[in-house]
Write an enzyme that holds these catalytic residues in place. Structure first.
Site, PDB file in Angstrom:
ATOM      1  N   GLU A  60      -6.464  -9.505 -10.622  1.00  0.00           N
ATOM      2  CA  GLU A  60      -7.623  -9.179  -9.917  1.00  0.00           C
ATOM      3  C   GLU A  60      -8.483 -10.271 -10.196  1.00  0.00           C
ATOM      4  OE1 GLU A  60     -10.843  -5.476  -9.494  1.00  0.00           O
ATOM      5  OE2 GLU A  60      -9.529  -5.802 -11.367  1.00  0.00           O
ATOM      6  N   GLU A 111      11.182  -5.640   5.147  1.00  0.00           N
ATOM      7  CA  GLU A 111       9.580  -6.102   5.303  1.00  0.00           C
ATOM      8  C   GLU A 111       8.934  -5.801   3.848  1.00  0.00           C
ATOM      9  OE1 GLU A 111       5.942  -4.514   8.077  1.00  0.00           O
ATOM     10  OE2 GLU A 111       7.903  -4.142   8.680  1.00  0.00           O
ATOM     11  N   GLU A 119       0.900   7.933  -1.651  1.00  0.00           N
ATOM     12  CA  GLU A 119       1.894   7.001  -1.239  1.00  0.00           C
ATOM     13  C   GLU A 119       1.344   5.890  -1.844  1.00  0.00           C
ATOM     14  OE1 GLU A 119       3.577   4.017   2.322  1.00  0.00           O
ATOM     15  OE2 GLU A 119       2.099   5.690   2.802  1.00  0.00           O
ATOM     16  N   GLU A 125       2.986  -6.486  -2.392  1.00  0.00           N
ATOM     17  CA  GLU A 125       2.530  -7.169  -1.066  1.00  0.00           C
ATOM     18  C   GLU A 125       1.276  -7.990  -1.302  1.00  0.00           C
ATOM     19  OE1 GLU A 125       1.370  -6.111   3.505  1.00  0.00           O
ATOM     20  OE2 GLU A 125       2.241  -4.604   2.241  1.00  0.00           O
ATOM     21  N   ASP A 142      -5.239  -0.722   2.361  1.00  0.00           N
ATOM     22  CA  ASP A 142      -3.811  -0.913   2.578  1.00  0.00           C
ATOM     23  C   ASP A 142      -3.296  -1.730   1.196  1.00  0.00           C
ATOM     24  OD1 ASP A 142      -1.300  -1.288   3.390  1.00  0.00           O
ATOM     25  OD2 ASP A 142      -1.638  -3.041   4.618  1.00  0.00           O
ATOM     26  N   LYS A 184      -1.895   7.243   1.584  1.00  0.00           N
ATOM     27  CA  LYS A 184      -1.996   5.948   0.748  1.00  0.00           C
ATOM     28  C   LYS A 184      -2.983   5.854  -0.271  1.00  0.00           C
ATOM     29  CE  LYS A 184      -0.263   2.230   3.801  1.00  0.00           C
ATOM     30  NZ  LYS A 184      -0.281   0.883   3.982  1.00  0.00           N
ATOM     31  N   GLU A 188      -0.412   0.702  14.120  1.00  0.00           N
ATOM     32  CA  GLU A 188      -0.056  -0.822  14.456  1.00  0.00           C
ATOM     33  C   GLU A 188       0.940  -0.905  15.294  1.00  0.00           C
ATOM     34  OE1 GLU A 188      -1.064  -2.360   9.723  1.00  0.00           O
ATOM     35  OE2 GLU A 188       1.153  -1.801  10.095  1.00  0.00           O
ATOM     36  N   TRP A 202      -7.964  -6.749  12.567  1.00  0.00           N
ATOM     37  CA  TRP A 202      -7.361  -5.862  11.676  1.00  0.00           C
ATOM     38  C   TRP A 202      -8.669  -4.885  10.786  1.00  0.00           C
ATOM     39  CZ3 TRP A 202      -2.535  -4.757  12.305  1.00  0.00           C
ATOM     40  CH2 TRP A 202      -1.853  -5.872  13.002  1.00  0.00           C
TER      41      TRP A 202
END
Length: 692
Positions: A524, A172, A400, A406, A378, A373, A299, A554
Site C-alpha cells: 500500500e 481472467e 466477496e 489483481e 473493486d 464485494k 460491465e 469507469w
C-alpha cells in the site's frame, strides 16, 4: 472400508502446499497412530481415510492398519466416526453430536483399556473429513497431545471459491498459469490436478466452487447443455468426494443464446419455463449441484435491466427454477455505471451497489444470496467496507473477497491479504448497534439469513506451485481458515501456514511471519496513498499510471490538481456517499478531522498541505510512504537471503526472483507517483530525496 489404487495420494506432482506431511520423529512409535478404524461409508469418509493413511505414513514412516469399527471397543486407534442410527451407544456418548452442526466435528482423546484412542467424529461425512484435516494439522505442527477436547462448527454456511476460468484455458485476472479445468474449449482430461485442488481447498473447509468466469462467454454459456454436462458432472463427482458443491456461472441471456427465444425477460412465462427445464436437466446429471453464480447488468453483461425489471425479478426467476432441488442463486452486487462521463462529479461509482440493491430489501426469494464485494469499488488495496453489509436485514448476504492479486501485485509482489480481510470482517457496521461486525452479518448471526457466508475469487492456475508466487499460497490458505472461523487471529493463521508449509525451523518462522505481517502495508505504501486507488495501467491493472483512469468511463478518479486531491463523498457538499453508512460511521467519515488517515482521500478532497493525524502533510506522506515502501521490499530481500540453506533451493530461488521483480516495480511506483505529485503541487520533499 478398504482403499484401492484410486485412493493413492497425491494425485499429481504439483507442489503439495500445506499438505506436505514431512517426516516427524515426534510421532514415531506412538501406539494410537498404528491403526485406524472407521464407522461410516460416505464418499467423504473414504477421502478422510485415504488422507489420514497417507499423512500418517509420510509423517511416521509406517503404514497404519485400517479396519471397520463395528463396536468401538478397541484401544490405541484413531477412530473415524460418522453419526448414524447404527452407531453404538458407547460412541454416541463419547461424541457430543447434539452440539454439532451438519459440517462440524469433534476430536477427542479417549482413555481405553490402559491406552488412549483419538476420536474424530461428525454428523456427516463432511464433518469427519474436516476433522481429519484438523487432526493432520496437529500432527504436522507438533501440537498432537494427550487430552484433546476439540469441537468446531463452521461459522459460515457458504465457504466458496469463485474461478474466473475460461474454456480456452485462460483465466481472467489469473497470474499462475492456465486453467486447471479447461483447455482448448474442452475440459482437461488429466484430472489429477483437479483432485489435488479439491484436497487443498477441502483441507481449509471450502464447501463450494464455481468453476468458470462470471463473465460468461459463448463457449462457457454451453456448460449447462448436454454437450458439456457429462464433463461438468465428472468434476462435480471429484468435488463431491471432498464435500464440495459445484456451481456454474451462467449467462443471463441463455434463453436467447441457447433456447432460441427472442427474450430473456424474467417475467416472461416462456423464459421461466426454459430455466425450469434447464434446471431439471442439470440436476439430472448432478443431483447435488450447488446452483448458479450470476453477474448481470454489469460491465456490459446482460441482465434484467434490459427489460425494465429489477435484480429481484431476475434472480427470483432463477431461484424459482432451482428451488425444487435445493439449489441457490449467488447474485453479485457488482453493478454500476461503467459508461460514466468523467466531467460529471455527481455520479459516484462507490454509491452504486447500495443504491441498486437497498431499495429491494425483502423482495428476494430465500434461495437467493447477494454477493457483496468487501469494498464499494473493486478490490483496491485500501477502500472502506461496503455500506451494503447489514443494510438489508430481509435479504441473504455474503461477502466477496479477491485472493487473486489483481490490484495487489498480481502474485509478482508479496502482499499477504489476511490482515486486510480481518479489518473488513471485524468492521463494526452498527447495523444493530455496537458490536454488529461484518463477520456476524455474513455468518447469518445478526439477521436470520437462510444462506450467507464468504466467497473469494481464487488465485490458482496450473503453475507447478499453484499460485505463481509460492508465498501467495498463504492467501489461499488464509481465506479458507477465515471463512471457517473469522475470529481466528492473523497471527494464528500465519503460524499454521508457515509451520505446515516450511516446517519447524524457528528462524524461517520468524522471518516469514514478519514479511507476511508487513507486506500488505508495504505494498500500500508505494502504490495507493491515503485511500486513493486505481493509479494503474488500464486494462491489465499492473504498474503505475496515475492518470490511467482519470479521464475514463469507469468512474475511478482522484481529481488531483495543483492545490490538492481526493474525492468529496460527503453529505455536506459531495456525492452523499457517506450517508449510506449507519450514523456512527457516517459521522466519522463525514469530517476530515475524524476520518482515518488511510481513507482520507477516498472521502475528501483536501489541499496537499492538509495535516494528517500523523502530523505529516498529505504531500509529505506521499513522498515518505513511497520511499519507505521501497525500503520495506529491500528489507524483505535481505531477510529472505538469510534463509538460504534453510529452505529448499527451488522454493528459495523462486521467491527471491519474485522479490527482485517486486523491488524493481516498487522503485518504478515510487518515482512515478512522487514525480507526478511533485509536478502537480510544486512542493519540495522536506528531506531532499531524488524526485524527478
Amino acid at each position: 472400508m478398504t482403499l484401492d489404487k484410486n485412493d493413492k495420494l497425491p494425485y499429481s506432482d504439483a507442489d503439495p502446499c500445506w499438505l506436505r506431511y514431512t517426516k516427524n520423529e515426534s510421532l514415531e512409535g506412538i501406539p494410537r497412530l498404528a491403526k485406524i478404524t472407521v464407522h461410516g461409508s460416505s464418499e467423504q469418509i473414504r477421502s478422510a481415510l485415504a488422507e489420514l493413511v497417507y499423512g500418517m505414513t509420510e509423517m511416521t514412516g509406517s503404514v497404519p492398519e485400517t479396519a471397520e469399527d463395528p463396536n468401538g471397543l478397541e484401544a490405541n486407534v484413531v477412530r473415524l466416526v460418522q453419526f448414524d442410527e447404527a452407531l453404538p451407544e458407547r460412541l454416541r456418548e463419547l461424541a457430543p453430536f447434539h452440539d454439532l452442526h451438519e459440517e462440524g466435528y469433534v476430536i477427542r482423546s479417549v482413555p481405553e483399556n490402559g491406552g488412549e484412542s483419538i476420536l474424530v467424529a461428525g454428523k456427516s461425512g463432511k464433518g469427519v473429513l474436516y476433522g481429519t484435516f484438523h487432526l493432520l494439522r496437529l500432527m504436522q505442527t507438533g501440537d498432537l497431545r494427550s487430552g484433546l477436547q476439540i469441537l468446531e462448527n463452521p461459522r459460515n454456511g457458504l465457504r466458496m471459491m469463485n474461478h474466473w476460468d475460461n474454456m480456452d484455458g485462460s483465466i481472467e485476472r489469473g497470474y499462475a498459469g492456465q486453467s486447471i479445468f479447461f483447455k482448448d474449449n474442452e475440459f482437461v482430461r488429466d484430472q489429477a490436478r483437479i483432485r489435488d485442488y479439491a484436497r487443498l481447498v477441502a483441507s481449509v473447509g471450502i464447501n463450494g466452487v464455481a468453476i468458470n468466469n462470471v463473465n460468461v462467454h459463448k463457449t462457457e454459456t454451453q456448460l449447462i447443455t448436454s454437450r458439456f454436462l457429462p464433463d461438468v458432472a465428472e468434476v462435480a463427482g471429484i468435488f463431491r468426494r471432498y464435500g464440495i458443491a459445484l456451481f456454474l456461472s451462467v449467462n443471463y441471456a441463455s434463453p436467447i443464446e441457447l433456447g432460441g427465444l427472442d427474450t430473456a425477460d424474467p417475467l416472461d412465462s416462456r423464459v421461466r419455463a426454459w430455466w425450469k427445464e434447464k434446471a431439471a436437466e442439470i440436476y439430472g446429471h448432478i443431483p447435488d449441484f450447488g446452483g448458479f453464480v450470476v453477474k448481470a447488468d454489469s460491465e456490459h453483461r446482460p441482465g434484467p435491466f434490459t427489460y425494465n425489471r429489477t435484480h429481484a425479478d431476475g434472480s427470483n426467476m432463477l431461484a424459482e427454477a432451482l428451488a425444487p432441488y435445493g439449489g441457490i442463486v449467488v447474485w453479485r452486487c457488482f453493478v454500476y455505471n461503467c459508461l460514466q462521463d468523467w466531467r460529471d462529479r455527481t455520479t459516484d461509482r462507490a454509491r452504486a451497489a447500495y443504491d441498486h440493491f437497498k431499495p429491494l430489501d425483502g423482495q428476494f426469494k430465500q434461495n437467493v444470496v447477494l454477493q457483496i464485494k468487501n469494498g464499494p469499488m473493486d478490490f483496491q488495496v485500501r477502500e472502506p467496507v461496503s455500506p451494503l453489509f447489514g443494510a438489508m436485514p430481509e435479504t441473504n448476504q455474503m461477502a466477496e473477497f479477491q485472493i487473486t492479486q489483481e490490484y495487489t501485485g498480481q502474485q509478482k509482489h508479496l502482499c499477504y491479504l489476511v490482515p486486510q480481510w480481518k479489518e473488513v470482517l471485524d468492521f463494526d457496521t452498527f447495523a444493530r448497534g455496537k458490536g454488529t461486525e461484518v463477520k456476524k452479518i455474513v455468518a447469518g448471526e445478526t439477521y436470520p439469513y437462510a444462506h450467507s457466508g464468504m466467497a473469494a475469487v481464487i488465485n490458482v492456475g496450473d503453475d507447478p506451485n499453484w499460485t505463481g508466487h509460492t508465498l501467495a499460497q498463504a492467501n489461499l490458505y488464509g481465506f479458507g481458515r477465515l471463512a471457517w472461523n473469522p475470529d481466528l487471529s492473523e497471527e494464528a493463521i500465519t503460524a499454521e501456514w508457515i509451520r505446515l508449509t516450511f516446517g519447524k525451523d524457528e528462524k524461517v518462522y520468524q522471518v516469514l511471519r514478519s514479511m507476511l505481517a508487513e507486506s500488505w502495508r508495504v505494498y500500500e505504501s508505494y502504490t495507493s496513498p491515503l485511500g486513493i486507488g486505481w493509479m494503474v495501467n488500464p486494462g491489465h491493472h499492473y504498474g503505475p499510471n496515475v492518470d490511467g483512469y482519470e479521464y475514463s468511463v469507469w468512474g475511478t478518479y482522484h481529481y488531483a490538481d495543483c492545490r490538492g486531491m481526493g474525492v468529496n463523498r460527503t453529505v455536506k457538499d459531495g456525492t452523499g456517499y457517506t450517508a449510506q453508512y449507519y450514523p456512527e460511521n457516517m459521522e466519522r467519515y463525514e469530517s476530515p478531522e475524524t476520518c482515518p488517515d488511510e481513507l482520507l482521500l477516498f472521502f475528501h478532497h483536501v489541499p496537499y498541505t492538509h495535516t494528517l493525524h500523523s502530523g505529516k502533510t498529505v504531500i509529505q506522506h506521499i513522498y515518505d510512504s513511497h520511499f519507505e515502501g521501497v525500503e520495506g521490499v529491500e528489507a524483505f530481500i535481505e531477510r529472505w537471503q538469510g534463509l538460504e540453506g534453510r529452505i529448499d533451493a527451488k522454493r528459495h530461488a523462486q521467491v527471491m526472483e519474485r522479490l527482485r521483480i517486486q523491488l524493481a516495480h516498487a522503485r518504478e511506483w515510487r518515482d512515478v507517483v512522487n514525480t507526478y505529485f511533485f509536478r502537480k503541487s510544486g512542493i519540495e520533499d522536506r528531506h531532499g530525496r531524488p524526485i524527478y
